[in-house]
Every structure is written in C-alpha cells, then in structure tokens.
Design a protein around this motif. Structure first.
Motif, PDB file in Angstrom:
ATOM      1  N   ALA A   1       0.836  -1.207   0.000  1.00  0.00           N
ATOM      2  CA  ALA A   1       0.000   0.000   0.000  1.00  0.00           C
ATOM      3  C   ALA A   1       0.868   1.254   0.000  1.00  0.00           C
ATOM      4  CB  ALA A   1      -0.932  -0.009   1.210  1.00  0.00           C
ATOM      5  N   ILE A   2       1.953   1.237   0.751  1.00  0.00           N
ATOM      6  CA  ILE A   2       2.862   2.384   0.786  1.00  0.00           C
ATOM      7  C   ILE A   2       3.585   2.528  -0.544  1.00  0.00           C
ATOM      8  CG2 ILE A   2       4.952   3.276   1.884  1.00  0.00           C
ATOM      9  CD1 ILE A   2       3.880   1.966   4.503  1.00  0.00           C
ATOM     10  N   TYR A   3       3.996   1.434  -1.133  1.00  0.00           N
ATOM     11  CA  TYR A   3       4.700   1.470  -2.416  1.00  0.00           C
ATOM     12  C   TYR A   3       3.812   2.040  -3.520  1.00  0.00           C
ATOM     13  CZ  TYR A   3       7.418  -0.164  -6.410  1.00  0.00           C
ATOM     14  OH  TYR A   3       8.132  -0.225  -7.579  1.00  0.00           O
ATOM     15  N   LEU A   4       2.527   1.715  -3.476  1.00  0.00           N
ATOM     16  CA  LEU A   4       1.607   2.203  -4.502  1.00  0.00           C
ATOM     17  C   LEU A   4       1.406   3.712  -4.441  1.00  0.00           C
ATOM     18  CD1 LEU A   4      -1.101  -0.594  -4.591  1.00  0.00           C
ATOM     19  CD2 LEU A   4       0.660  -0.101  -6.287  1.00  0.00           C
ATOM     20  N   THR A   5       1.705   4.330  -3.298  1.00  0.00           N
ATOM     21  CA  THR A   5       1.565   5.784  -3.205  1.00  0.00           C
ATOM     22  C   THR A   5       2.543   6.503  -4.123  1.00  0.00           C
ATOM     23  OG1 THR A   5       3.095   5.969  -1.335  1.00  0.00           O
ATOM     24  CG2 THR A   5       0.762   5.672  -0.820  1.00  0.00           C
TER      25      THR A   5
ATOM     26  N   SER B   1      -3.390  10.432  -6.996  1.00  0.00           N
ATOM     27  CA  SER B   1      -4.430  10.805  -6.037  1.00  0.00           C
ATOM     28  C   SER B   1      -4.342  10.000  -4.736  1.00  0.00           C
ATOM     29  CB  SER B   1      -5.806  10.607  -6.666  1.00  0.00           C
ATOM     30  OG  SER B   1      -5.998   9.240  -6.978  1.00  0.00           O
ATOM     31  N   TYR B   2      -3.389   9.130  -4.640  1.00  0.00           N
ATOM     32  CA  TYR B   2      -3.228   8.234  -3.487  1.00  0.00           C
ATOM     33  C   TYR B   2      -2.018   8.705  -2.681  1.00  0.00           C
ATOM     34  CZ  TYR B   2      -2.940   3.649  -1.131  1.00  0.00           C
ATOM     35  OH  TYR B   2      -2.906   2.643  -0.226  1.00  0.00           O
ATOM     36  N   GLU B   3      -2.261   9.315  -1.504  1.00  0.00           N
ATOM     37  CA  GLU B   3      -1.180   9.846  -0.683  1.00  0.00           C
ATOM     38  C   GLU B   3      -0.785   8.841   0.399  1.00  0.00           C
ATOM     39  OE1 GLU B   3      -2.108  13.689   0.774  1.00  0.00           O
ATOM     40  OE2 GLU B   3      -2.663  14.449  -1.194  1.00  0.00           O
ATOM     41  N   LEU B   4       0.296   9.159   1.084  1.00  0.00           N
ATOM     42  CA  LEU B   4       0.834   8.241   2.089  1.00  0.00           C
ATOM     43  C   LEU B   4      -0.171   7.969   3.209  1.00  0.00           C
ATOM     44  CD1 LEU B   4       3.256   6.578   2.876  1.00  0.00           C
ATOM     45  CD2 LEU B   4       4.184   8.565   4.044  1.00  0.00           C
ATOM     46  N   LEU B   5      -0.909   8.980   3.621  1.00  0.00           N
ATOM     47  CA  LEU B   5      -1.911   8.766   4.675  1.00  0.00           C
ATOM     48  C   LEU B   5      -3.021   7.828   4.227  1.00  0.00           C
ATOM     49  CD1 LEU B   5      -2.339  12.233   6.388  1.00  0.00           C
ATOM     50  CD2 LEU B   5      -1.370  10.154   7.332  1.00  0.00           C
ATOM     51  N   ASP B   6      -3.291   7.795   2.929  1.00  0.00           N
ATOM     52  CA  ASP B   6      -4.324   6.886   2.415  1.00  0.00           C
ATOM     53  C   ASP B   6      -3.914   5.424   2.574  1.00  0.00           C
ATOM     54  OD1 ASP B   6      -5.924   9.032   1.678  1.00  0.00           O
ATOM     55  OD2 ASP B   6      -4.962   9.199  -0.282  1.00  0.00           O
TER      56      ASP B   6
END
Length: 113
Positions: free
Chosen positions: A26-30, A35-40
């Motif tokens: 999930a972190i790598y996909l940021t 539109s996908y930030e680290l908090l997401d």
C-alpha cells in the motif's frame, strides 16, 4: 493421502504472507498513483490485521487437526511459518497504527500554535 491439517497450514502461510505484504505494498503504490497519498495507505491496516488473525487461526486449526489425528505426524513447519508471519503482520499493523497516531498528535499540536 494428505497429512491432516495441511490445507489449514498452507492457508495460514498464504494469509501470513498477505498480512506482511499488505502495508508495504500500500505504501509502495503511493509512489505511482497521483491521487493516493501516504496517509491513504492507512486504510490497509485493517486488512493486514484481519489477514494476520486469519493466519493465526488457521495455524491453530492445523495444529489441532494434527494433534487429534491417528497418524504420528509431527507439527507442520508450514503452519509454524504461517503463525510467525501472522504475528509479524500484526506487529507491522500495530507499528502503523502508532505511526498514524503520532502523526495525528503532531498535526493537532501544530495546528494549535
């Protein structure tokens, strides 16, 4: 003929791997989704927790099935690996919760000043 509990053991291993891989993925996909930030990536925490718990439950089920079988089968290394990965996934999720909590606290303190 399969050993008793082998299906649960392999399921435990798969769930454990999924639990460990969920948050880093999930972190790598940021990095690649604008539109996908680290908090997401924090939304992946419940998935990691659920997969970790499933890994532990399946490892326990495999161990119990082997214990009540009539064969003299020893404990499965696959179930043990699934249990270890499940615990590691839960620890990773707990660390992510702490990181989000600290971030939220710092944001709150910073917005008051």
């Amino acid at each position: 003929m399969r050993a008793p509990g082998s299906g649960s053991a392999w399921g435990s291993l798969a769930a454990g791997i999924g639990s460990v891989v969920t948050l880093p993925l999930a972190i790598y996909l940021t990095r690649f989704i604008g539109s996908y930030e680290l908090l997401d990536a924090g939304w992946a925490i419940p998935a990691a927790v659920v997969l970790g718990i499933v890994a532990l439950l399946l490892a326990r089920r495999s161990r119990l099935q082997r214990a009540v079988s009539l064969s003299a089968a020893r404990s499965s290394g696959v179930a043990t690996a699934g249990r270890v990965l499940g615990v590691l996934g839960l620890c990773t999720a707990a660390a992510a919760v702490v990181a989000l909590g600290v971030y939220g606290l710092l944001e709150y303190v910073g917005s008051r000043g």
